[in-house]
Design a protein around this motif. Structure first.
Motif, PDB file in Angstrom:
ATOM      1  N   ALA A 191      -8.589   8.249   1.752  1.00  6.49           N
ATOM      2  CA  ALA A 191      -9.731   7.360   1.492  1.00  6.49           C
ATOM      3  C   ALA A 191      -9.931   7.128  -0.009  1.00  6.49           C
ATOM      4  CB  ALA A 191     -10.999   7.935   2.115  1.00  6.49           C
ATOM      5  N   LEU A 192      -9.389   8.034  -0.831  1.00  7.38           N
ATOM      6  CA  LEU A 192      -9.478   7.865  -2.302  1.00  7.38           C
ATOM      7  C   LEU A 192      -8.354   6.993  -2.842  1.00  7.38           C
ATOM      8  CD1 LEU A 192     -10.442  11.398  -3.714  1.00  7.38           C
ATOM      9  CD2 LEU A 192     -11.910   9.368  -3.569  1.00  7.38           C
ATOM     10  N   LEU A 193      -7.324   6.740  -2.032  1.00  8.87           N
ATOM     11  CA  LEU A 193      -6.144   6.014  -2.542  1.00  8.87           C
ATOM     12  C   LEU A 193      -6.449   4.664  -3.200  1.00  8.87           C
ATOM     13  CD1 LEU A 193      -3.373   6.806   0.124  1.00  8.87           C
ATOM     14  CD2 LEU A 193      -3.418   7.533  -2.273  1.00  8.87           C
ATOM     15  N   PRO A 194      -7.343   3.826  -2.616  1.00  9.04           N
ATOM     16  CA  PRO A 194      -7.651   2.553  -3.289  1.00  9.04           C
ATOM     17  C   PRO A 194      -8.195   2.750  -4.712  1.00  9.04           C
ATOM     18  CG  PRO A 194      -8.544   2.570  -1.059  1.00  9.04           C
ATOM     19  CD  PRO A 194      -8.058   3.944  -1.332  1.00  9.04           C
ATOM     20  N   HIS A 195      -8.983   3.822  -4.890  1.00  5.74           N
ATOM     21  CA  HIS A 195      -9.562   4.104  -6.203  1.00  5.74           C
ATOM     22  C   HIS A 195      -8.494   4.647  -7.172  1.00  5.74           C
ATOM     23  CE1 HIS A 195     -13.339   3.337  -4.215  1.00  5.74           C
ATOM     24  NE2 HIS A 195     -13.053   4.274  -3.321  1.00  5.74           N
ATOM     25  N   LEU A 196      -7.562   5.454  -6.632  1.00  8.91           N
ATOM     26  CA  LEU A 196      -6.453   5.941  -7.455  1.00  8.91           C
ATOM     27  C   LEU A 196      -5.524   4.786  -7.830  1.00  8.91           C
ATOM     28  CD1 LEU A 196      -5.598   9.287  -5.613  1.00  8.91           C
ATOM     29  CD2 LEU A 196      -6.692   9.034  -7.828  1.00  8.91           C
ATOM     30  N   ARG A 197      -5.323   3.871  -6.874  1.00 10.27           N
ATOM     31  CA  ARG A 197      -4.463   2.704  -7.124  1.00 10.27           C
ATOM     32  C   ARG A 197      -5.039   1.879  -8.274  1.00 10.27           C
ATOM     33  NH1 ARG A 197      -3.455   1.465  -2.117  1.00 10.27           N
ATOM     34  NH2 ARG A 197      -1.306   2.200  -2.040  1.00 10.27           N
ATOM     35  N   ALA A 198      -6.359   1.768  -8.324  1.00 10.72           N
ATOM     36  CA  ALA A 198      -7.024   1.008  -9.387  1.00 10.72           C
ATOM     37  C   ALA A 198      -6.776   1.659 -10.764  1.00 10.72           C
ATOM     38  CB  ALA A 198      -8.528   0.921  -9.115  1.00 10.72           C
ATOM     39  N   LEU A 199      -6.656   3.011 -10.787  1.00  8.59           N
ATOM     40  CA  LEU A 199      -6.380   3.716 -12.043  1.00  8.59           C
ATOM     41  C   LEU A 199      -4.940   3.487 -12.494  1.00  8.59           C
ATOM     42  CD1 LEU A 199      -8.031   7.211 -11.386  1.00  8.59           C
ATOM     43  CD2 LEU A 199      -8.895   5.391 -12.873  1.00  8.59           C
ATOM     44  N   ALA A 200      -4.027   3.418 -11.522  1.00  8.04           N
ATOM     45  CA  ALA A 200      -2.597   3.254 -11.853  1.00  8.04           C
ATOM     46  C   ALA A 200      -2.347   1.859 -12.397  1.00  8.04           C
ATOM     47  CB  ALA A 200      -1.754   3.491 -10.607  1.00  8.04           C
TER      48      ALA A 200
END
Length: 200
Positions: A191-200
């Motif tokens: 569920a955190l992946l979209p937020h991590l993707r935004a950091l990458a």
């Protein structure tokens, strides 16, 4: 390459997040653990909820290191024990992190509980704190049944006495990849992946 800190010393949790990031194809993220950064004082877990504890740990890590930080707090909620151990899961038997003693105490406390009332669920709250930026808190749950004896050697904590819904094996008998795809922590971290993707 964006460095993200997972605020844990638990190698299995670290491996789990690294596998989830890799499986999602997030090539721009490098996941570090607490062993990879300078030591800082970690506040005790005193929150009333998993979310409180996860957010406090992630805030501490982000403030101390300046890195986007992920932290989780997780545990098992046993229906026959009114939802306990809950946030006290890691220290249920008195000493923090004594998995065997914790597991044995839960088995002893539920030894008279009939099979049809042995429902239980793992809960994980995961928080992502970006220094000077966003805070996200998500939750994953995994329902199942409490076994009467430990089975399996994979996993940690209460895994050997938890049988997930629809499964004949304990969660400690699942392979890491099988567990990642269905577990409470896997669900929360994904569920955190979209937020991590935004950091990458």
């Amino acid at each position: 390459m964006t460095k993200v800190l997972l605020a844990t010393r638990n190698a299995k949790k670290l491996g789990e997040l690294r596998r989830i990031v890799e499986a999602a194809g997030l090539s721009g993220i490098e996941v570090l653990g607490l062993a990879d950064v300078d030591e800082f004082e970690e506040a005790p877990e005193t929150g009333a909820t998993f979310e409180d504890n996860a957010l406090a740990k992630a805030r501490d890590a982000a403030a101390a290191t300046g890195l986007p930080s992920v932290a989780d707090d997780s545990g098992i909620s046993v229906d026959a024990l009114n939802g306990m151990p809950g946030v006290l899961s890691a220290r249920w038997a008195g000493k923090h992190g004594d998995d065997q003693a914790n597991l044995e105490l839960v088995l002893a406390q539920t030894s008279d509980t009939p099979d049809e009332r042995r429902g239980a669920g793992f809960v994980c709250a995961a928080a992502l704190v970006v220094p000077g930026g966003d805070e996200q808190v998500v939750r994953g749950e995994w329902r199942g049944t409490l076994l009467r004896e430990a089975r399996g050697t994979n996993g940690f904590g209460y895994d050997p006495i938890f049988r997930p819904e629809g499964e004949e094996r304990s969660s400690a008998e699942l392979s890491p990849a099988e567990k990642d795809s269905v577990s409470h922590r896997g669900r929360a971290l994904r569920a955190l992946l979209p937020h991590l993707r935004a950091l990458a």
